[in-house]
Design a protein around this motif. Structure first.
Motif, PDB file in Angstrom:
ATOM      1  N   MET A   1       0.829  -1.201   0.000  1.00 46.04           N
ATOM      2  CA  MET A   1       0.000   0.000   0.000  1.00 46.04           C
ATOM      3  C   MET A   1       0.870   1.260   0.000  1.00 46.04           C
ATOM      4  SD  MET A   1      -3.094   1.192   0.218  1.00 46.04           S
ATOM      5  CE  MET A   1      -3.989   2.563   0.804  1.00 46.04           C
ATOM      6  N   LEU A   2       1.831   1.313   0.918  1.00 41.48           N
ATOM      7  CA  LEU A   2       2.714   2.470   1.011  1.00 41.48           C
ATOM      8  C   LEU A   2       3.569   2.596  -0.254  1.00 41.48           C
ATOM      9  CD1 LEU A   2       3.487   4.800   2.828  1.00 41.48           C
ATOM     10  CD2 LEU A   2       5.208   3.346   3.883  1.00 41.48           C
ATOM     11  N   SER A   3       3.970   1.456  -0.811  1.00 40.61           N
ATOM     12  CA  SER A   3       4.772   1.448  -2.030  1.00 40.61           C
ATOM     13  C   SER A   3       3.970   2.004  -3.206  1.00 40.61           C
ATOM     14  CB  SER A   3       5.233   0.029  -2.329  1.00 40.61           C
ATOM     15  OG  SER A   3       5.950   0.000  -3.535  1.00 40.61           O
ATOM     16  N   ALA A   4       2.688   1.669  -3.285  1.00 39.42           N
ATOM     17  CA  ALA A   4       1.836   2.171  -4.370  1.00 39.42           C
ATOM     18  C   ALA A   4       1.651   3.684  -4.260  1.00 39.42           C
ATOM     19  CB  ALA A   4       0.479   1.470  -4.343  1.00 39.42           C
ATOM     20  N   ILE A   5       1.478   4.170  -3.034  1.00 38.94           N
ATOM     21  CA  ILE A   5       1.333   5.617  -2.816  1.00 38.94           C
ATOM     22  C   ILE A   5       2.632   6.328  -3.199  1.00 38.94           C
ATOM     23  CG2 ILE A   5       1.020   7.403  -1.063  1.00 38.94           C
ATOM     24  CD1 ILE A   5      -0.895   5.473   0.371  1.00 38.94           C
ATOM     25  N   LYS A   6       3.757   5.762  -2.798  1.00 38.55           N
ATOM     26  CA  LYS A   6       5.060   6.339  -3.132  1.00 38.55           C
ATOM     27  C   LYS A   6       5.246   6.382  -4.653  1.00 38.55           C
ATOM     28  CE  LYS A   6       9.992   5.504  -2.528  1.00 38.55           C
ATOM     29  NZ  LYS A   6      10.999   4.589  -1.986  1.00 38.55           N
ATOM     30  N   HIS A   7       4.888   5.292  -5.339  1.00 44.28           N
ATOM     31  CA  HIS A   7       5.012   5.231  -6.794  1.00 44.28           C
ATOM     32  C   HIS A   7       4.134   6.293  -7.464  1.00 44.28           C
ATOM     33  CE1 HIS A   7       5.630   3.654 -10.783  1.00 44.28           C
ATOM     34  NE2 HIS A   7       4.310   3.575 -10.955  1.00 44.28           N
ATOM     35  N   ARG A   8       2.907   6.444  -6.990  1.00 42.42           N
ATOM     36  CA  ARG A   8       2.002   7.459  -7.563  1.00 42.42           C
ATOM     37  C   ARG A   8       2.521   8.868  -7.304  1.00 42.42           C
ATOM     38  NH1 ARG A   8      -4.210   5.377  -6.954  1.00 42.42           N
ATOM     39  NH2 ARG A   8      -3.873   3.464  -8.115  1.00 42.42           N
ATOM     40  N   PHE A   9       3.066   9.097  -6.111  1.00 45.11           N
ATOM     41  CA  PHE A   9       3.623  10.415  -5.779  1.00 45.11           C
ATOM     42  C   PHE A   9       4.800  10.734  -6.698  1.00 45.11           C
ATOM     43  CE2 PHE A   9       6.680  13.056  -3.442  1.00 45.11           C
ATOM     44  CZ  PHE A   9       5.915  14.194  -3.275  1.00 45.11           C
ATOM     45  N   ILE A  10       5.684   9.758  -6.900  1.00 49.06           N
ATOM     46  CA  ILE A  10       6.837   9.967  -7.782  1.00 49.06           C
ATOM     47  C   ILE A  10       6.372  10.192  -9.217  1.00 49.06           C
ATOM     48  CG2 ILE A  10       8.871   8.835  -8.787  1.00 49.06           C
ATOM     49  CD1 ILE A  10       9.378   7.629  -5.993  1.00 49.06           C
ATOM     50  N   SER A  11       5.370   9.448  -9.654  1.00 53.90           N
ATOM     51  CA  SER A  11       4.833   9.637 -11.012  1.00 53.90           C
ATOM     52  C   SER A  11       4.217  11.023 -11.172  1.00 53.90           C
ATOM     53  CB  SER A  11       3.786   8.569 -11.329  1.00 53.90           C
ATOM     54  OG  SER A  11       4.375   7.303 -11.377  1.00 53.90           O
ATOM     55  N   LEU A  12       3.492  11.476 -10.161  1.00 53.86           N
ATOM     56  CA  LEU A  12       2.907  12.821 -10.207  1.00 53.86           C
ATOM     57  C   LEU A  12       4.002  13.883 -10.228  1.00 53.86           C
ATOM     58  CD1 LEU A  12       0.427  14.670 -10.129  1.00 53.86           C
ATOM     59  CD2 LEU A  12       0.514  14.534  -7.635  1.00 53.86           C
TER      60      LEU A  12
END
Length: 187
Positions: free
Chosen positions: A1-12
């Motif tokens: 879950m935290l990894s997915a949020i981190k990935h989305r933040f980096i993509s944004l």
């Protein structure tokens, strides 16, 4: 879950950086600042200044460069604040007026780059910025956005050639309509 949020933040973050980079690189630099830079670079007086800069102390050059850079960046930030606050015309005038100073600052950097790179912290910052730009340019988001922009540019070019080329039937009909209207108003 935290990894997915981190990935989305980096993509944004990448998307925002890519959009910012493309706006500045493609629109502002290529369309406005680069032609000004070329004009500034070709001025005789600057060629004389360039020869004199070879004898100037690197610390003096650094101070001049940093002061000009701060002025240019502060003007850009303030212009952005004016845009956001609804004062678009004033913001646009400020932004456009800073472009010749930015072109001069870029010219100063290019002709004194060896002296500026003598400062370790300056070289480190420059290298870091270049790596960040390379990171942005190598991102999938940047590459796909550039591909899309090239496609849009080609579509505009095709549209322009089809409807606004020398002997376009569309333009000829508009000219004929204008001539007919002009003649009927004269009568």
């Amino acid at each position: 879950m935290l990894s997915a949020i981190k990935h989305r933040f980096i993509s944004l973050l990448q998307l925002l950086l890519v959009i910012t980079y493309i706006i500045f690189e493609e629109l502002i630099w290529e369309g406005i600042a680069k032609p000004i830079y070329k004009a500034v670079h070709g001025l005789k007086i600057l060629q004389n200044i360039e020869a004199r800069l070879e004898t100037v102390n690197p610390s003096v050059i650094l101070v001049i460069f940093v002061v000009l850079l701060v002025i240019v960046e502060a003007a850009g930030i303030y212009a952005g604040m004016l845009f956001v606050s609804g004062q678009v015309a004033i913001g646009l005038v400020l932004y456009i007026s800073k472009i010749p100073i930015a072109a001069f600052t870029f010219w100063l950097f290019r002709v004194t780059e060896d002296k500026l790179m003598q400062f370790g912290w300056f070289k480190w910052m420059y290298d870091w910025i270049m790596k960040a730009i390379e990171w942005i340019k190598s991102s999938e988001i940047h590459q796909k956005t550039i591909e899309y922009l090239v496609h849009v540019k080609m579509s505009f070019k095709a549209f322009k050639e089809k409807y606004f080329a020398g002997k376009s039937p569309f333009i000829e009909k508009i000219k004929q309509l204008y001539t007919t209207l002009k003649e009927s108003l004269r009568k």
